[in-house]
Design an enzyme around this catalytic site. Structure first.
Site, PDB file in Angstrom:
ATOM      1  N   GLY A  63      24.778  17.772  56.923  1.00 15.29           N
ATOM      2  CA  GLY A  63      25.292  17.204  58.274  1.00 15.29           C
ATOM      3  C   GLY A  63      24.556  15.493  58.721  1.00 15.29           C
ATOM      4  O   GLY A  63      23.409  16.314  58.505  1.00 15.29           O
ATOM      5  N   GLN A  68      22.500  11.619  66.576  1.00 15.24           N
ATOM      6  CA  GLN A  68      21.639  11.812  65.750  1.00 15.24           C
ATOM      7  C   GLN A  68      21.273  10.524  65.632  1.00 15.24           C
ATOM      8  O   GLN A  68      19.746  10.205  64.755  1.00 15.24           O
ATOM      9  CB  GLN A  68      21.145  12.979  64.568  1.00 15.24           C
ATOM     10  CG  GLN A  68      21.692  14.015  65.499  1.00 15.24           C
ATOM     11  CD  GLN A  68      22.084  15.096  64.080  1.00 15.24           C
ATOM     12  OE1 GLN A  68      22.372  15.617  63.569  1.00 15.24           O
ATOM     13  NE2 GLN A  68      20.137  15.561  63.783  1.00 15.24           N
ATOM     14  N   CYS A 111      17.223  21.542  61.284  1.00 11.87           N
ATOM     15  CA  CYS A 111      17.648  19.777  62.259  1.00 11.87           C
ATOM     16  C   CYS A 111      17.121  19.167  61.847  1.00 11.87           C
ATOM     17  O   CYS A 111      15.910  18.997  61.518  1.00 11.87           O
ATOM     18  CB  CYS A 111      17.604  20.714  63.378  1.00 11.87           C
ATOM     19  SG  CYS A 111      18.491  19.047  64.533  1.00 11.87           S
ATOM     20  N   LEU A 112      17.360  17.971  61.225  1.00  7.42           N
ATOM     21  CA  LEU A 112      17.434  16.580  60.298  1.00  7.42           C
ATOM     22  C   LEU A 112      16.087  16.146  61.913  1.00  7.42           C
ATOM     23  O   LEU A 112      15.707  15.316  61.737  1.00  7.42           O
ATOM     24  CB  LEU A 112      18.384  15.928  59.797  1.00  7.42           C
ATOM     25  CG  LEU A 112      18.989  15.918  58.904  1.00  7.42           C
ATOM     26  CD1 LEU A 112      19.511  15.255  58.564  1.00  7.42           C
ATOM     27  CD2 LEU A 112      18.099  17.041  57.746  1.00  7.42           C
ATOM     28  N   HIS A 153      27.165  23.893  64.526  1.00  9.49           N
ATOM     29  CA  HIS A 153      26.041  23.485  65.089  1.00  9.49           C
ATOM     30  C   HIS A 153      25.717  21.787  64.744  1.00  9.49           C
ATOM     31  O   HIS A 153      25.613  21.047  65.720  1.00  9.49           O
ATOM     32  CB  HIS A 153      24.967  23.392  63.932  1.00  9.49           C
ATOM     33  CG  HIS A 153      23.320  22.987  63.624  1.00  9.49           C
ATOM     34  ND1 HIS A 153      22.243  23.516  63.406  1.00  9.49           N
ATOM     35  CD2 HIS A 153      23.614  20.686  63.480  1.00  9.49           C
ATOM     36  CE1 HIS A 153      21.208  22.600  63.815  1.00  9.49           C
ATOM     37  NE2 HIS A 153      22.464  20.857  63.412  1.00  9.49           N
ATOM     38  N   GLU A 154      26.662  21.073  64.288  1.00 10.72           N
ATOM     39  CA  GLU A 154      27.342  19.483  64.633  1.00 10.72           C
ATOM     40  C   GLU A 154      28.226  19.451  65.941  1.00 10.72           C
ATOM     41  O   GLU A 154      27.559  18.836  66.288  1.00 10.72           O
ATOM     42  CB  GLU A 154      27.290  19.154  63.537  1.00 10.72           C
ATOM     43  CG  GLU A 154      27.072  19.042  61.901  1.00 10.72           C
ATOM     44  CD  GLU A 154      25.638  18.516  62.009  1.00 10.72           C
ATOM     45  OE1 GLU A 154      25.470  17.350  62.720  1.00 10.72           O
ATOM     46  OE2 GLU A 154      25.043  19.065  61.019  1.00 10.72           O
ATOM     47  N   HIS A 157      25.538  19.568  68.054  1.00 15.58           N
ATOM     48  CA  HIS A 157      24.641  18.155  69.010  1.00 15.58           C
ATOM     49  C   HIS A 157      25.950  17.057  69.733  1.00 15.58           C
ATOM     50  O   HIS A 157      25.149  16.283  70.830  1.00 15.58           O
ATOM     51  CB  HIS A 157      24.895  17.147  67.516  1.00 15.58           C
ATOM     52  CG  HIS A 157      23.724  17.841  66.695  1.00 15.58           C
ATOM     53  ND1 HIS A 157      21.970  17.305  67.001  1.00 15.58           N
ATOM     54  CD2 HIS A 157      23.199  18.341  65.793  1.00 15.58           C
ATOM     55  CE1 HIS A 157      21.401  18.329  66.808  1.00 15.58           C
ATOM     56  NE2 HIS A 157      21.707  18.026  65.228  1.00 15.58           N
TER      57      HIS A 157
HETATM   58  O1  K1U Z   1      22.552  18.810  62.206  1.00 15.98           O
HETATM   59  C1  K1U Z   1      21.545  18.864  61.220  1.00 15.98           C
HETATM   60  O2  K1U Z   1      20.986  18.295  61.756  1.00 15.98           O
HETATM   61  C2  K1U Z   1      21.907  18.618  59.758  1.00 15.98           C
HETATM   62  C3  K1U Z   1      21.147  19.957  59.423  1.00 15.98           C
HETATM   63  C4  K1U Z   1      22.530  21.119  59.134  1.00 15.98           C
HETATM   64  C5  K1U Z   1      22.307  22.189  58.931  1.00 15.98           C
HETATM   65  C6  K1U Z   1      21.755  23.046  58.478  1.00 15.98           C
HETATM   66  C7  K1U Z   1      21.124  24.681  57.945  1.00 15.98           C
HETATM   67  C8  K1U Z   1      22.492  25.359  58.965  1.00 15.98           C
HETATM   68  C9  K1U Z   1      23.401  24.323  60.074  1.00 15.98           C
HETATM   69  C10 K1U Z   1      23.180  22.802  60.398  1.00 15.98           C
HETATM   70  C11 K1U Z   1      20.313  19.609  58.074  1.00 15.98           C
HETATM   71  O3  K1U Z   1      21.322  19.358  56.805  1.00 15.98           O
HETATM   72  S1  K1U Z   1      18.746  20.735  58.327  1.00 15.98           S
HETATM   73  C12 K1U Z   1      18.974  20.423  56.433  1.00 15.98           C
HETATM   74  C13 K1U Z   1      19.433  21.956  56.237  1.00 15.98           C
HETATM   75  O4  K1U Z   1      19.771  22.435  56.092  1.00 15.98           O
HETATM   76  C14 K1U Z   1      19.717  21.037  54.246  1.00 15.98           C
HETATM   77  C15 K1U Z   1      18.552  20.193  53.093  1.00 15.98           C
HETATM   78  C16 K1U Z   1      18.925  19.794  52.185  1.00 15.98           C
HETATM   79  C17 K1U Z   1      20.065  20.941  51.040  1.00 15.98           C
HETATM   80  C18 K1U Z   1      19.956  22.246  51.787  1.00 15.98           C
HETATM   81  C19 K1U Z   1      20.167  22.048  52.644  1.00 15.98           C
HETATM   82 ZN    ZN Z   2      21.224  19.517  63.328  1.00 13.66          ZN
END
Ligand code: K1U
Ligand code: ZN
Length: 189
Positions: A63, A68, A111-112, A153-154, A157
């Site tokens: 996401g 972001q 979270c990225l 989560h999104e 943000h």
């Molecule tokens: O919003 C963001 O920062 C993105 C975030 C979203 C998220 C992940 C997990 C739970 C809730 C929300 C991410 O994508 S973090 C990276 C991640 O979870 C992932 C990366 C590669 C493959 C699978 C998952």
């Molecule tokens: Zn995030």
């Protein structure tokens, strides 16, 4: 505005391509902004959503909210398909949660904007949502599991909330300190 509208002689090689954008990292204060509604879907919004998808897939993540990448508008992209599945990108314009279940669920979140930091967060297990797609159509549905977690989560943000806000004061201050120190070292704060 499209390139063809600027000059009808411009063709494919001159079309702006999708761009990989920098992701804002904690403690960047822009991550705490409340994003503004998108309203009408314009070519600018379509281009921004393409940049967001490219940036999310490259990260990689499941996401990304527009803030972001420094754009304070209520635009989200998501794709919860597994690695071995075909991509299923979703673009959500002005998304809203319209109902949450009483039952909660704990999920490990990342979270990225807080790289390499994962913690368990408790949220409503199921949610109902509403958003507009890029064609301007209203989409409503009910989500559960990782889709529900990621959507909450999104949308957080878009309201300047980050998942660390749900952690204990001790855990939150530890992670904040770590990222503040890194930002000072790298000269980004
Ligand atoms: O919003 C963001 O920062 C993105 C975030 C979203 C998220 C992940 C997990 C739970 C809730 C929300 C991410 O994508 S973090 C990276 C991640 O979870 C992932 C990366 C590669 C493959 C699978 C998952
Ligand atoms: Zn995030």
């Amino acid at each position: 505005m499209t390139w063809a509208a600027i000059d009808p002689h411009l063709s494919a090689p001159y079309l702006p391509a999708m761009a990989l954008r920098d992701i804002l990292i904690l403690p960047d204060p822009r991550l705490r902004l409340v994003s503004k509604p998108v309203g009408d879907v314009t070519d600018g919004i379509r281009a921004l959503s393409e940049d967001m998808l490219e940036t999310m897939y490259a990260a990689p993540g499941i996401g990304l909210a527009a803030i972001q990448i420094g754009e304070p508008v209520r635009l989200v992209v998501m794709d919860i398909a597994k690695k071995d599945e075909e991509r299923r990108p979703i673009v959500l314009v002005d998304p809203e949660i319209t109902w949450v279940s009483e039952e909660k669920r704990v999920h490990e979140e990342g979270c990225l904007s807080i790289p390499e930091y994962y913690e368990e967060v408790e949220r409503p297990d199921r949610v109902r949502y509403r958003y507009r797609n890029l064609a301007g159509e209203t989409v409503e549905g009910e989500a559960e599991g990782i889709f529900a977690t990621c959507l909450q989560h999104e949308i957080d943000h878009l309201n300047g909330t980050m998942f660390i806000d749900y952690l204990s004061r001790l855990k939150r201050s530890r992670v904040l300190k770590k990222f503040e120190k890194a930002a000072k070292r790298d000269g980004s704060a």
